[in-house]
Design an enzyme around this catalytic site. Sequence first.
Site, mmCIF file in Angstrom:
data_model
loop_
_atom_site.group_PDB
_atom_site.id
_atom_site.type_symbol
_atom_site.label_atom_id
_atom_site.label_comp_id
_atom_site.label_asym_id
_atom_site.label_seq_id
_atom_site.Cartn_x
_atom_site.Cartn_y
_atom_site.Cartn_z
ATOM 1 N N SER A 176 0.808 -1.222 0.000
ATOM 2 C CA SER A 176 0.000 0.000 0.000
ATOM 3 C C SER A 176 0.837 1.266 0.000
ATOM 4 O O SER A 176 0.410 2.291 -0.546
ATOM 5 C CB SER A 176 -0.956 -0.001 1.194
ATOM 6 O OG SER A 176 -0.256 -0.236 2.402
ATOM 7 N N HIS A 225 1.663 4.790 4.466
ATOM 8 C CA HIS A 225 0.828 5.405 3.440
ATOM 9 C C HIS A 225 1.257 6.834 3.142
ATOM 10 O O HIS A 225 1.373 7.225 1.973
ATOM 11 C CB HIS A 225 -0.634 5.379 3.884
ATOM 12 C CG HIS A 225 -1.251 4.021 3.823
ATOM 13 N ND1 HIS A 225 -2.588 3.777 4.059
ATOM 14 C CD2 HIS A 225 -0.699 2.804 3.540
ATOM 15 C CE1 HIS A 225 -2.837 2.486 3.926
ATOM 16 N NE2 HIS A 225 -1.704 1.877 3.632
#
Length: 277
Positions: A176, A225
Amino acid sequence: METCYRHPARETGLHCSNCGRAICPECMTHAAVGIRCPECAGKRPLVKRAGFTLANEPWVTRVLIAANVLIFLATNQLSSLQIGLGGGNLTSLGYRLVLDKPDVANGEYWRLVSSAFMHFGLLHIAFNMYALYLLGGVLERYVGSLRFAALYAVSGLAGSFGALVVTPNAISGGASGAIFGVMGAMFLLERQRGVRLLGGPIGGLILINLLFTFTPGTNISIGGHLGGLIGGGLAAFALSGYGRGHLAYGRPGLVGAAGVLVVGVAAVAGSLVIAGG
């Protein structure tokens, strides 16, 4: 004779005065200085038209998906596989590949890279691989495999750096961080050239994913992230000639390539400083 990048069967001697691509009279737009291609003129690209740049095959994206799936199968105990995002079902190999500060401090630097291929549970890998297929595929088709590979690699390293900054002692992993970097590159492309590869603004998708990231109890790496998002945006900025060219068709040259390298090296150096601190 060159051919129009949107109509390969049409020979042309015209070029966009901004990015230098060959264009035919149908695709050109007169600007204050010279002529512009549709993207540089701020028009939406015809991503589904035959012969458009998106016809390139996203082989890097496919290789990345295959690698993630194979590593998932090799590092998870399938007999007790979890459905959600949590860990706890890794094999001994899996624990050797995830990211955490103590092990990086002990010289296991490969974790900065290998952790980007580690996933915990079926939902974790399923969600990430779908996002990689959707976002990575369309961006690679547009910017080309080499530039996409560079963006993805730097974003992954930046995600590892962010994870060590925010949660240094926690075990983390997943693609991610790199995927957020892909979204960061798409956001910069949209802001610079008005190119919306998904047909709509990427900012809304980034916002939704950030809200989910900060939701309590989701067990998501906030630093991973954010680090990936920033790293991908910075790498894309360098590849676009620092805003003076085009991410896909400009000529970044040595200075642009050096900028991407600097972002990656800075992410690794920052990770090592945190681990040693």
